[in-house]
Design a protein around this motif. Structure first.
Motif, mmCIF file in Angstrom:
data_model
loop_
_atom_site.group_PDB
_atom_site.id
_atom_site.type_symbol
_atom_site.label_atom_id
_atom_site.label_comp_id
_atom_site.label_asym_id
_atom_site.label_seq_id
_atom_site.Cartn_x
_atom_site.Cartn_y
_atom_site.Cartn_z
ATOM 1 N N LYS A 21 0.553 -0.938 0.175
ATOM 2 C CA LYS A 21 -0.366 -0.408 -0.083
ATOM 3 C C LYS A 21 1.181 0.961 -0.127
ATOM 4 O O LYS A 21 1.703 1.249 1.057
ATOM 5 N N TYR A 22 0.342 2.256 -1.135
ATOM 6 C CA TYR A 22 1.321 3.658 -0.337
ATOM 7 C C TYR A 22 0.323 4.375 -0.324
ATOM 8 O O TYR A 22 -0.849 4.273 -0.552
ATOM 9 N N LYS A 23 0.579 5.592 0.799
ATOM 10 C CA LYS A 23 0.191 6.615 1.339
ATOM 11 C C LYS A 23 0.639 8.275 0.183
ATOM 12 O O LYS A 23 1.919 8.007 0.727
ATOM 13 N N MET A 24 0.272 8.920 0.445
ATOM 14 C CA MET A 24 0.770 10.261 -0.270
ATOM 15 C C MET A 24 0.298 10.940 0.200
ATOM 16 O O MET A 24 -1.281 11.453 0.563
ATOM 17 N N ILE A 25 0.819 11.655 1.255
ATOM 18 C CA ILE A 25 1.150 12.592 2.281
ATOM 19 C C ILE A 25 0.660 14.195 1.571
ATOM 20 O O ILE A 25 2.268 14.636 1.215
ATOM 21 N N LYS A 26 0.034 15.099 1.662
ATOM 22 C CA LYS A 26 0.323 16.444 1.365
ATOM 23 C C LYS A 26 0.805 17.517 2.632
ATOM 24 O O LYS A 26 -0.324 17.598 3.093
ATOM 25 N N THR A 27 1.417 17.968 2.278
ATOM 26 C CA THR A 27 2.187 19.197 3.095
ATOM 27 C C THR A 27 2.797 20.416 3.016
ATOM 28 O O THR A 27 3.591 19.920 1.589
ATOM 29 N N VAL A 28 3.272 21.455 3.435
ATOM 30 C CA VAL A 28 4.054 22.188 2.872
ATOM 31 C C VAL A 28 5.272 21.679 3.570
ATOM 32 O O VAL A 28 5.401 21.213 4.076
ATOM 33 N N THR A 29 5.958 22.475 2.902
ATOM 34 C CA THR A 29 7.974 22.280 2.452
ATOM 35 C C THR A 29 8.369 22.058 4.815
ATOM 36 O O THR A 29 9.046 21.234 4.756
ATOM 37 N N SER A 30 7.540 23.384 5.162
ATOM 38 C CA SER A 30 7.888 23.367 6.686
ATOM 39 C C SER A 30 7.434 21.927 7.488
ATOM 40 O O SER A 30 8.030 22.134 8.654
ATOM 41 N N LYS A 31 7.048 21.289 7.511
ATOM 42 C CA LYS A 31 6.085 20.104 7.389
ATOM 43 C C LYS A 31 6.948 18.893 7.044
ATOM 44 O O LYS A 31 6.271 17.720 8.166
ATOM 45 N N VAL A 32 7.889 19.011 6.040
ATOM 46 C CA VAL A 32 7.889 18.037 5.276
ATOM 47 C C VAL A 32 8.504 16.966 6.936
ATOM 48 O O VAL A 32 8.543 15.297 6.745
ATOM 49 N N ASP A 33 9.474 17.225 7.112
ATOM 50 C CA ASP A 33 10.494 16.935 7.967
ATOM 51 C C ASP A 33 9.783 16.094 9.301
ATOM 52 O O ASP A 33 10.092 15.069 10.113
ATOM 53 N N GLN A 34 8.719 16.880 10.100
ATOM 54 C CA GLN A 34 7.733 16.668 11.270
ATOM 55 C C GLN A 34 7.518 15.338 10.721
ATOM 56 O O GLN A 34 6.756 14.513 11.072
ATOM 57 N N VAL A 35 6.211 15.503 9.512
ATOM 58 C CA VAL A 35 5.642 14.577 8.850
ATOM 59 C C VAL A 35 6.586 12.558 8.443
ATOM 60 O O VAL A 35 5.840 11.813 9.227
ATOM 61 N N SER A 36 7.625 13.242 7.983
ATOM 62 C CA SER A 36 8.350 12.301 8.021
ATOM 63 C C SER A 36 9.267 11.083 9.038
ATOM 64 O O SER A 36 8.917 10.042 8.862
ATOM 65 N N ASP A 37 9.203 12.219 10.718
ATOM 66 C CA ASP A 37 9.993 11.636 11.590
ATOM 67 C C ASP A 37 8.087 10.941 11.827
ATOM 68 O O ASP A 37 8.499 9.371 12.917
ATOM 69 N N TYR A 38 7.705 11.562 11.993
ATOM 70 C CA TYR A 38 5.727 10.547 12.415
ATOM 71 C C TYR A 38 5.695 9.273 12.359
ATOM 72 O O TYR A 38 5.593 8.203 12.025
ATOM 73 N N VAL A 39 6.227 9.758 10.320
ATOM 74 C CA VAL A 39 5.802 7.847 9.958
ATOM 75 C C VAL A 39 7.305 7.282 9.764
ATOM 76 O O VAL A 39 6.767 5.856 10.095
ATOM 77 N N ARG A 40 8.398 7.866 10.001
ATOM 78 C CA ARG A 40 9.242 6.432 10.231
ATOM 79 C C ARG A 40 8.902 6.207 12.471
ATOM 80 O O ARG A 40 9.325 4.841 12.273
ATOM 81 N N LYS A 41 8.837 6.602 12.820
ATOM 82 C CA LYS A 41 7.901 6.206 14.230
ATOM 83 C C LYS A 41 7.061 5.015 14.206
ATOM 84 O O LYS A 41 6.959 4.526 15.141
ATOM 85 N N ASN A 42 6.152 5.505 13.239
ATOM 86 C CA ASN A 42 4.645 4.641 13.094
ATOM 87 C C ASN A 42 4.438 3.617 12.361
ATOM 88 O O ASN A 42 3.732 3.033 12.376
ATOM 89 N N HIS A 43 5.453 2.774 11.439
ATOM 90 C CA HIS A 43 5.579 2.308 10.740
ATOM 91 C C HIS A 43 5.943 0.959 11.105
ATOM 92 O O HIS A 43 6.881 1.059 11.709
ATOM 93 N N PRO A 44 5.568 0.294 10.846
ATOM 94 C CA PRO A 44 5.656 -1.029 11.127
ATOM 95 C C PRO A 44 7.235 -1.686 10.736
ATOM 96 O O PRO A 44 7.610 -3.125 11.107
ATOM 97 N N TYR A 45 8.004 -1.273 9.162
ATOM 98 C CA TYR A 45 8.781 -1.888 8.688
ATOM 99 C C TYR A 45 9.921 -1.602 9.246
ATOM 100 O O TYR A 45 9.836 0.367 9.959
ATOM 101 N N ASP A 46 11.306 -1.458 9.425
ATOM 102 C CA ASP A 46 11.715 -0.545 9.594
ATOM 103 C C ASP A 46 12.297 -0.265 9.428
ATOM 104 O O ASP A 46 13.465 0.865 9.665
#
Length: 76
Positions: A21-46
């Motif tokens: 499954k692929y998910k596309m999340i849209k946000t502004v540039t200033s929020k990319v790091d915050q969204v990326s951190d959240y995904v990495r911390k909550n994603h089931p894959y290493d």
């Protein structure tokens, strides 16, 4: 947006098809790091597949909508 896509895996001479499954999340540039951190911390894959792509141009009302829902209309 979630898209199911068949992916062929070849491991040690074995081949199998898996669905990812692929998910596309849209946000502004200033929020990319915050969204990326959240995904990495909550994603089931290493190793989560997290990438970003800048929007060079687009439909102005749509780009404004993204800013409105992610930053309250304040673009940074």
């Amino acid at each position: 947006m979630i898209n199911r896509r068949s992916v062929d895996l070849r491991i040690s001479g074995f081949q199998c098809a898996v669905f990812r499954k692929y998910k596309m999340i849209k946000t502004v540039t200033s929020k990319v790091d915050q969204v990326s951190d959240y995904v990495r911390k909550n994603h089931p894959y290493d190793v989560a597949e997290v990438i970003s792509s800048k929007i060079d141009n687009g439909n102005p009302p749509y780009l404004k909508w993204i800013a409105d829902v992610t930053m309250g209309g304040k673009q940074k």
